[in-house]
Write an enzyme that holds these catalytic residues in place. Structure first.
Site, PDB file in Angstrom:
ATOM      1  N   TYR A 161       0.872  -1.181   0.000  1.00 25.91           N
ATOM      2  CA  TYR A 161       0.000   0.000   0.000  1.00 25.91           C
ATOM      3  C   TYR A 161       0.904   1.224   0.000  1.00 25.91           C
ATOM      4  CZ  TYR A 161      -3.148   3.633   1.635  1.00 25.91           C
ATOM      5  OH  TYR A 161      -3.865   4.799   1.744  1.00 25.91           O
ATOM      6  N   GLU A 185      -3.772   7.513  -3.523  1.00 28.77           N
ATOM      7  CA  GLU A 185      -3.730   6.190  -2.911  1.00 28.77           C
ATOM      8  C   GLU A 185      -3.460   5.146  -3.998  1.00 28.77           C
ATOM      9  OE1 GLU A 185      -7.394   4.809  -0.986  1.00 28.77           O
ATOM     10  OE2 GLU A 185      -6.252   4.893   0.861  1.00 28.77           O
TER      11      GLU A 185
END
Ligand code: ADP
Ligand code: MG
Length: 391
Positions: free
Chosen positions: A109, A197
């Protein structure tokens, strides 16, 4: 402002952030040609909606041949996709993104977001890629690595090293990661993003980093200097009542409750929602009619609130400072003459010209009006009225 994954990836590509090759499709007949143009022998077929969680909801499928590409494109185009971010109504998929399949070694991530408390952008990374990061933060907070970046000195090598160390990368991978992260920071700064993101950020079997998913939110207040980003806006993905409100300079956000709120000033609008909740009610919206509210904008505000079938009472909470209460009263009059307001109206008008306003409303003999003497009184009456316990 939000954009689709494929649009975020176009921006990544302009900056040199690696992405798989892909094509956007809105008609299923185009699927085969697109797949051939992308090449390879495995493809990802991805629903384009402004929401995450598509994979789990059936909005991302991996195709192993052209027949499967065609099948999945036709299944996903037009489907109502319900993910944990769309709400129960879901979203109709109008476009799919066809992308070259990537041989994944590891999923990470990587995100950048403005931390308002630190007053700095924060880069966040985790080994737990491909999962809901909120859940990782809740259950395994030690698996989330964060660094704050001083906007004056920018993204530095030591930032990259710290993040890479947390991801347990090899020396060679560290170098790659560092380049990736610093380019991403450049995208964040130069596009005036409020959030980027990448979940998952993937380390390929060839040891390259590549953005497999992409989300960018832009700061609305900076959009005036990015005409190229404004063009990416997809009105199909936005709440129609919010689009309408914007045309009239009303700040309106639709919520799920049943107490409509018409307030002047963002601060007062926030406290109005808080106090409704305090008395066990649920606000149906945030609405700031602004300091220059005219009778017309107030009437428009009414119109927008009333379009929400959940609204069972409207709390009008005005503190007349710059905006005068009599103008608001005239707006209420105009609105009730134009459209029949069948729900109770709880009115608290205080401040400049409040007596004049009260007189206007009393003379008009509007049905369903309940007067409130102050904020707390108004909120309680509104919550009770919305429950149908008082007329
Ligand atoms: P969402 O976050 O909305 O579920 P993603 O873009 O993250 O959508 O895709 C979900 C999962 O599908 C990813 O975690 C990844 O495992 C897989 N995936 C997505 N794109 C590709 C691709 N191009 N190649 C291989 N796998 C992919
Ligand atoms: Mg994702």
């Amino acid at each position: 402002m939000k954009v689709h994954e494929y649009q975020a990836k176009e921006i990544f590509a302009q900056y040199g952030v690696p992405i798989p090759p892909g094509k956007i499709i809105s008609q299923e007949e185009k699927a085969e040609a697109a797949a051939k143009e992308i090449g390879g022998n495995i493809w990802a077929v991805k629903a384009q909606v402004h929401a995450g969680g598509r994979g789990k909801a059936g909005g991302v499928k991996i195709a192993k041949n052209i027949e499967e590409v065609k099948k999945f494109v036709s299944e996903i185009l037009g489907m109502r996709l319900i993910t944990h971010q769309t709400g129960d109504a879901g979203k109709i998929v109008k476009k799919v993104y066809l992308e070259g399949g990537v041989a994944i070694q590891t999923e990470f991530y990587l995100g950048i977001v403005l931390d308002r408390t630190l007053e700095k952008p924060v880069m966040i990374t985790s080994t737990e890629g491909g999962m809901e990061i909120e859940k990782v933060a809740e259950k395994n907070p030690e698996k989330i690595i964060k660094i704050a970046i001083d906007p004056l000195t920018g993204f530095q090598n030591f930032h990259a090293r710290k993040l890479a160390f947390g991801l347990k990368l090899t020396k060679e991978q560290q170098r790659e990661f560092s380049k990736f992260a610093s380019t991403l920071y450049k995208v964040y700064l130069e596009t005036d993003a409020s959030l980027i993101e990448i979940n998952p950020l993937v380390l390929t079997q060839e040891n390259n980093f590549i953005a497999l998913d992409a989300k960018i939110n832009f700061d609305d207040n900076a959009l005036f200097r990015h005409p190229e980003i404004i063009k990416l806006r997809d009105l199909d993905e936005e709440e129609p009542s919010e689009i309408e409100a914007k045309k009239f300079n009303l700040s309106y956000v639709k919520l799920d409750g049943n107490v409509g709120c018409m307030v002047n000033g963002a601060g007062l609008a926030m406290s109005t929602m808080d106090i409704i909740k305090y008395y066990q009610g649920e606000p149906a919206n945030f609405l700031d009619v602004g300091g220059n509210a005219s009778a017309e904008t107030v009437a428009k505000g009414f119109d927008i609130i009333l379009r929400d079938p959940n609204v069972k009472a409207i709390f009008i909470n005005i503190f007349g400072g710059i905006v005068r209460c009599d103008r608001i009263a005239n707006g209420i009059l105009e609105a009730t003459q134009k459209t029949e307001v069948a729900v109770p109206l709880i009115v608290r008008l205080d401040g400049t010209n409040s007596e004049k306003a009260a007189q206007i409303l009393k003379n008009a003999k509007i049905k369903n009006i309940i007067y409130a003497s102050n904020l707390a009184d108004g909120a309680q009456k509104a919550v009770i009225a919305a429950k149908g316990e008082q007329k």
